[in-house]
Design an enzyme around this catalytic site. Structure first.
Site, mmCIF file in Angstrom:
data_model
loop_
_atom_site.group_PDB
_atom_site.id
_atom_site.type_symbol
_atom_site.label_atom_id
_atom_site.label_comp_id
_atom_site.label_asym_id
_atom_site.label_seq_id
_atom_site.Cartn_x
_atom_site.Cartn_y
_atom_site.Cartn_z
ATOM 1 C CB THR A 178 -0.958 0.040 1.205
ATOM 2 O OG1 THR A 178 -1.658 1.285 1.188
ATOM 3 C CG2 THR A 178 -0.232 -0.105 2.535
ATOM 4 C CD GLU A 322 -2.715 -0.877 5.510
ATOM 5 O OE1 GLU A 322 -3.638 -0.803 4.665
ATOM 6 O OE2 GLU A 322 -1.841 -0.003 5.640
ATOM 7 C CE LYS A 432 -7.710 4.614 -2.034
ATOM 8 N NZ LYS A 432 -8.439 3.552 -1.374
ATOM 9 C CD1 TRP A 437 -3.065 4.530 -1.619
ATOM 10 C CD2 TRP A 437 -3.963 6.351 -0.671
ATOM 11 N NE1 TRP A 437 -4.031 4.125 -0.733
ATOM 12 C CE2 TRP A 437 -4.593 5.204 -0.133
ATOM 13 C CE3 TRP A 437 -4.368 7.614 -0.229
ATOM 14 C CZ2 TRP A 437 -5.608 5.282 0.829
ATOM 15 C CZ3 TRP A 437 -5.372 7.690 0.728
ATOM 16 C CH2 TRP A 437 -5.979 6.542 1.244
HETATM 17 P P1 AMP Z 1 -6.227 1.155 0.321
HETATM 18 O O1 AMP Z 1 -5.347 0.507 1.309
HETATM 19 O O2 AMP Z 1 -5.495 1.737 -0.829
HETATM 20 O O3 AMP Z 1 -7.327 0.228 -0.081
HETATM 21 O O4 AMP Z 1 -6.928 2.418 1.012
HETATM 22 C C1 AMP Z 1 -7.653 2.323 2.213
HETATM 23 C C2 AMP Z 1 -8.188 3.678 2.583
HETATM 24 O O5 AMP Z 1 -9.084 4.158 1.581
HETATM 25 C C3 AMP Z 1 -9.003 3.720 3.860
HETATM 26 O O6 AMP Z 1 -8.192 3.755 5.016
HETATM 27 C C4 AMP Z 1 -9.809 4.995 3.658
HETATM 28 O O7 AMP Z 1 -9.031 6.150 3.966
HETATM 29 C C5 AMP Z 1 -10.088 4.975 2.175
HETATM 30 N N1 AMP Z 1 -11.409 4.348 1.927
HETATM 31 C C6 AMP Z 1 -11.665 3.063 1.616
HETATM 32 N N2 AMP Z 1 -12.985 2.864 1.462
HETATM 33 C C7 AMP Z 1 -13.594 4.035 1.682
HETATM 34 C C8 AMP Z 1 -14.957 4.491 1.687
HETATM 35 N N3 AMP Z 1 -15.974 3.676 1.409
HETATM 36 N N4 AMP Z 1 -15.190 5.788 1.984
HETATM 37 C C9 AMP Z 1 -14.182 6.633 2.250
HETATM 38 N N5 AMP Z 1 -12.882 6.279 2.252
HETATM 39 C C10 AMP Z 1 -12.587 4.998 1.989
#
Ligand code: AMP
Length: 534
Positions: A178, A322, A432, A437
């Protein structure tokens, strides 16, 4: 004397494919390739090819625990590789092709990848990075015989008379990095056991609700957060899979109709393009579509209303690399049928509730010892725990969780009395955009490299297409001038094009915290209603 016993059936992911091939062997999988051609196989075919791949890997000396990487879009040969790599006892490492060269160099070295399988579309990355990837001994191309051996030729040399590598259910099977944190990308190492439990759990109606009649089109890439676990869970369900190696809305919409897709999963940006395309083409919503899973970023209410208004079930999910990644899904509450349509949309616009297997809580932002009430009002740091939540990052020196086994997500949230999670902010300093990211720290460092910039802060601001885009807030040095366009042009020479802030605001002062750090929270509050130029 032993009172009795149950069987030793290790939670190894190869059971998923064995089951799919045995019980749903004729169920189809479709791949739409980058050149517009399509091919079809079955779950029995996936297993046959995965065994050949296992054999091919063993032939080149792959040992249990070795890392096998992919740089590829969604198609069935990529799926074969998931099972073939793990079947050989290896650890599948799905690389995000959108990372920058320095990150690509870092993660391949960090993972010590020995084999790389890639799409021809990414051959330029491979050619460029080859000298910087000394650990990779073997390159295989999924859809061409240059610049490396063709996947079908490579596994075609094997007869498939092989067996899956045996091992423990706590052995690792997959590695996903990530970049959603500051510093270098961090690897999350999933085990067979964590992956199996996640797969079984995600089959419940409240999550993906897949069964043998499901026609699933995973739009979420296979290199993002284990493709939300769909390649594993789909095998357990015996679902038909429709894959597209191209992320073009017109192609996707056409596949939805032709293959009678019933369920799909992707980030909001993808769904926005999908809705625009069905309106533009006049084709309307595909009649077969029953369920849409949307996550990775917040799903806008207008989108929820559109899908639900057309009778489609919406599951708005929150999760992280994670957390394998399912953390919560926007499932219906017990009193659902008594709620008005507007109330239902309001609930779906929040991040949903945990399935069995995930525990969550919010703690005080200043004092993690204080667990906050689930009152729908008190915002705090969101923490989770469960059998598919990371404990320690790959090669990490210390546990990623505190002694209480809670993982700090970096998200800020409230939890409502009915268990619904609602994200309100983020403590991690990243933005994001369209599911990828952007590091605000790197943007700020690049900006202060400009001679006219005294201080700079990058924050994510809501954007209708990309969910979030970076906004740069800048304090100029006294007596020196610089305009937005000049500064953006300067930044374009320092960071990737899609990282360049869409707008720059010049201010006299940036808010700071008591300890002298830039207060992103105050800045985000200040610019919450910021409007992007058309
Ligand atoms: P990743 O590890 O790249 O999948 O990113 C995870 C992060 O994406 C989370 O900790 C949130 O900050 C953001 N995220 C994931 N799902 C959502 C959602 N439904 N609404 C808002 N933010 C989200």
């Amino acid at each position: 004397m032993q009172l009795g016993a149950m069987q030793d059936w290790k939670l190894r992911v190869t059971h998923l494919l064995d089951h799919a091939a045995r019980e749903h062997g004729a169920r189809e999988l479709v791949s739409h390739w980058a050149d517009g051609t399509e091919s079809r196989t079955t779950w029995a075919g996936i297993r046959r090819d995965a065994l050949k791949m296992t054999q091919a890997l063993q032939r080149i000396g792959i040992q249990p625990g070795d890392r096998i990487a992919t740089l590829a879009m969604n198609h069935h040969r990529h799926l074969v590789t998931w099972y073939g790599a793990v079947g050989a006892g290896g650890i599948l490492h799905t690389i995000n092709p959108r990372l920058f060269d320095d990150q690509l160099e870092y993660i391949v070295a960090h993972a010590e990848d020995r084999v790389l399988l890639f799409d021809k579309a990414f051959a330029p990355i491979v050619e460029r990075m080859r000298p910087r990837w000394p650990t990779i001994e073997r390159y295989v191309c999924f859809d061409s015989d240059e610049p490396a051996i063709h996947f079908e030729d490579w596994i075609g040399a094997e007869n498939g008379h092989a067996a899956w590598a045996d091992g423990d259910e706590n052995d690792p099977c997959m590695l996903c990095y990530t970049s959603g944190t500051t510093g270098n990308p961090k690897g999350v190492l999933y085990t067979h056991r964590s992956t199996m439990l996640h797969a079984i759990s995600s089959l419940q109606p409240a999550v993906f609700g897949m069964d043998a009649r499901t026609v699933m089109m995973p739009i979420v890439p296979m290199f993002h957060a284990a493709s939300w676990g769909l390649p594993w869970a789909g095998a357990a369900a015996g679902a038909k899979f429709v894959y597209s190696a191209v992320n073009d809305a017109a192609v996707l919409c056409d596949l939805f109709r032709r293959e009678k897709v019933t369920a799909s999963a992707g980030v909001p940006t993808v769904w926005l393009a999908f809705l625009q395309e069905i309106d533009r083409s006049g084709m309307g919503m595909p009649p077969s579509l029953k369920q849409v899973v949307c996550g990775g970023s917040a799903m806008p209410s207008s989108m929820i209303e559109r899908f639900m208004g057309e009778g489609i079930r919406v599951a708005h999910a929150w999760g992280m690399t994670e957390t394998s990644p399912i953390g919560t899904t926007g499932t219906e509450t017990w009193d659902w049928d008594d709620l008005s349509f507007a109330e239902q949309i309001g609930i779906k616009a929040m991040q949903g509730r945990v399935p069995f297997g995930v525990e969550m809580r919010c703690v005080d932002l200043g004092d993690p010892g204080i667990v906050l009430p689930r009152d729908g009002k008190t915002a705090g740091a969101l923490q989770v725990r469960g059998p598919w939540v990371v404990k320690r990052y790959f090669k990490g020196e210390k546990e990623a969780v505190d002694t209480g086994q809670w993982f700090d997500t970096g998200d800020v949230a409230v939890i409502h009395p009915n268990g619904t999670l609602q994200l309100t902010d983020r403590t991690k300093d990243v933005i994001k955009s369209g599911g990828e990211w952007i590091s605000s720290v790197e943007l700020e460092n690049a900006a202060v490299g400009h001679p006219a910039v005294a201080e700079a802060a990058a924050i994510g601001v809501f954007h209708p297409k990309w969910d979030e885009r970076p906004l740069l807030v800048v304090v100029r040095k006294a007596g020196v001038d610089v305009g937005s366009d000049d500064l953006r042009a300067f930044l374009a020479t320092k960071v990737a094009k899609w990282w360049v802030p869409d707008d720059i605001v010049f201010v006299d002062e940036i808010p700071h915290t008591g300890t002298g750090k830039i207060s992103k929270k105050d800045l985000r509050d200040q610019f919450r209603d910021f409007q992007w130029a058309a």
